[in-house]
Design an enzyme around this catalytic site. Structure first.
Site, PDB file in Angstrom:
ATOM      1  N   SER A 124       0.806  -1.217   0.000  1.00  0.00           N
ATOM      2  CA  SER A 124       0.000   0.000   0.000  1.00  0.00           C
ATOM      3  C   SER A 124       0.845   1.275   0.000  1.00  0.00           C
ATOM      4  O   SER A 124       1.582   1.544  -0.931  1.00  0.00           O
ATOM      5  CB  SER A 124      -0.954  -0.034   1.203  1.00  0.00           C
ATOM      6  OG  SER A 124      -1.851   1.027   1.189  1.00  0.00           O
ATOM      7  N   THR A 162       0.694  -1.591  10.714  1.00  0.00           N
ATOM      8  CA  THR A 162       1.363  -1.914   9.447  1.00  0.00           C
ATOM      9  C   THR A 162       2.872  -1.704   9.471  1.00  0.00           C
ATOM     10  O   THR A 162       3.558  -2.165   8.570  1.00  0.00           O
ATOM     11  CB  THR A 162       0.787  -1.050   8.307  1.00  0.00           C
ATOM     12  OG1 THR A 162       0.963   0.346   8.639  1.00  0.00           O
ATOM     13  CG2 THR A 162      -0.697  -1.331   8.107  1.00  0.00           C
TER      14      THR A 162
END
Length: 568
Positions: free
Chosen positions: A68, A507
């Protein structure tokens, strides 16, 4: 029941040994870390995806290889359940256990235990659809993933290089194909047709908007935006920037939604390209986050983040529901996280129900499902709108009594087709925003004037163990390390209208510090490089954020001699 093909699994597993002294954790966005360390994880995720499919009677499971908004050297992988939603929470633990089995024998033992624990009929079929973003580490990691499919005899469909939201779309489209709940044609073209067709209906008869600049973060969103533009035709002119998907080192570098949100400034290469008042937006590396912005006549930067998108969209949908004569039957609600700006929460709470949940798509998505129409957007620009099955049925059967009701009803029905309800989708959300701006005849200025953001700041602190930081109250308060929350509270009280919270990232190996305050003060002879926009005033919140970050840095045992200057 059949048994697992242990000999085949062993042969493949031996080719993908787990690196020693490394712990993997399936978090908010799946596994995510340096791409060079993920070979064994990818293989094991491939096997796990097959077992998940078998457990669900052969329904297709999605696997997305992406990191991402993370730097280009990172990569990751996540599983997508049959309705296009995130992996069921209980299976996150199974993924973590399998990924951390130290040897092939331990991995096989863990597999056998999983099969028995959740009662998987191994004789069932297994089906998977998978895709990746543009990272250079992608092909090798996909090869390891494919070995996992081969080891378990999984029927796998390669969706190639595409966005995360398109992969989610494909999973749901495949699993609903030929049913009354059909989500759309199960192809990438089907996705573009669905979104562009709904958009054209929603803006029919309206004035064609001025060109929209899209910063594609030099990621896979550049490919998707270019294809979408072909389907949209003349309905909206798109100007694509940062589309160098094959140039090493440029993915998310000084561009993209995360850069805009965290630095609160234009991507440098747009500075001389963006005209005053022109709408622009940034995608992130896999096109599931969206950030809007514009420059005023003096060149000052104004950001329109996920909170602003939620306010714009929710108010528009509430108006349509009322105009359709359905406001007594359909209730609209908004879900936010602690990162939501306090001003946005106040604005929305005065108009409709608002709920705060912990950070992470799974929490937002689940909470939004409890409303007839649930709007959820994280401040970082990730979000979507969910129309419950009952609500969609009600829209299909409702008989309007006036032309105005009929028009509003058709708009709501077309919105259910425009919005990717499986996950946050930057391109779908972008078209949604453009629909609302077109209907309202809003520029960025009118949109931004819905409410004034409280000055805010987000800081990342690298720590040795993010798991040492635990939270409660939707992540707004720290439970551990012990005593740190008390010190944060004491610090916040010194700032007018101050608010700050600390949470471990889902993350990255960092702790995130968020702060906001309602007071600005004349610069006190200090040069703050992180002041919002180009203001000549020091935003108190900048100092607050870095002081809280300093507390976190000290708590984490950082070397005082290397304490970042901004913390001083």
């Amino acid at each position: 029941m059949s048994k697992l093909p242990f000999q085949t699994l062993k042969a493949f597993s031996d080719a993908h040994p787990k690196p020693s002294n490394r712990h993997f954790q399936y978090g908010t966005a799946g596994f995510r870390t340096l791409g060079s360390t993920l070979d064994s994880v990818m293989f094991r995720v491939g096997v796990l995806a097959g077992l998940r499919s078998k457990r669900l009677d052969g329904k297709t499971i999605g696997v997305m290889v992406t990191a991402s908004h993370n730097p280009e050297q990172d990569n990751g992988v996540k599983l997508v359940d049959p309705r296009g939603e995130m992996l069921e929470a209980s299976w996150e633990g199974h993924a973590t256990v399998l990924a951390n089995a130290a040897t092939t024998d331990e991995f096989l033992t863990a597999l056998d235990a999983l099969v028995k624990a959740v009662k998987i009929d191994v004789s069932k079929p297994a089906r998977v659809v998978y895709a990746r973003d543009t990272r250079s580490s992608g092909p090798a990691l996909v090869a390891a993933l494919e070995d996992g499919f081969k080891a378990l005899g999984i029927e796998a469909r390669d969706a190639g290089v595409t966005t995360t939201p398109i992969l989610h779309y494909l999973v749901k489209a495949i699993n609903t194909k030929g049913t009354p709940e059909s989500y759309g044609e199960d192809s990438e073209d089907g996705y573009y047709k669905k979104l562009s067709g709904a958009f054209k209906k929603l803006v029919a008869g309206k004035t064609e908007p001025e060109p929209l600049v899209i910063d594609c973060a030099n990621g896979v969103g550049a490919h998707a935006a270019a294809k979408l533009a072909e389907y949209l035709g003349n309905s909206i002119p798109l100007v694509l920037e940062n589309i160098a998907t094959s140039t090493p080192g440029v993915l998310n570098e000084s561009c993209g939604a995360d850069y805009v949100k965290t630095t609160q400034r234009l991507p440098p290469n747009l500075v001389d390209k963006l005209k005053p008042g022109q709408r622009a937006c940034s995608l992130d590396g896999d096109a599931d986050r969206l950030m809007y912005y514009y420059l005023d006549e003096r060149g000052h930067f104004y950001m329109l983040d996920g909170d602003k998108i939620a306010a714009l969209v929710a108010a528009f949908i509430v108006d349509l529901v009322r105009l359709a004569g359905l406001d007594s039957e359909i209730k609209v609600g908004v879900v936010q996280t602690a990162y939501a700006n306090g001003a946005s929460t106040k604005y929305l709470s005065e108009r409709l129900p608002v709920k705060c949940v912990p950070t992470g798509v799974k929490h937002l998505h689940h909470a939004a499902e409890h409303y007839n129409i649930g709007v959820y957007f994280e401040a970082n620009g990730h979000g979507t709108v969910l129309f419950s099955p009952t609500t969609q049925e009600k829209l299909a059967k409702h008989e309007p009594s006036t032309p105005a009701q009929s028009t509003a009803l058709n708009h709501l029905i077309n919105l259910t087709q425009l919005i990717n309800q499986t996950v946050g989708d930057a391109l779908s959300d972008m078209l949604l925003v453009e629909v609302v701006l077109t209907h309202k005849s809003y520029s960025g200025v009118e949109w931004n004037s819905l409410y004034a953001d409280l000055p805010n700041r987000l800081v990342k602190v690298v720590v040795s163990d993010r798991n040492a930081f635990r939270t409660e109250d939707a992540e707004r308060r720290l439970v551990s390390p012990h005593g740190l929350q008390t010190r944060i509270d004491e610090l916040v009280r010194r700032y007018g209208g101050g608010r700050s919270f600390v949470r471990p990232s889902g993350t990255e190996d960092v702790v995130r510090v968020y702060a906001e305050a309602s007071v600005r003060s004349q610069a006190d002879g200090k040069d703050y490089p992180h002041v919002i926009g180009t203001s000549t005033y020091v935003v108190f919140v900048t100092e607050l954020a870095f002081r809280v970050a300093g507390l976190v840095y000290d708590e984490a045992g950082g070397d005082p001699s290397r304490r970042p200057k901004e913390f001083l």
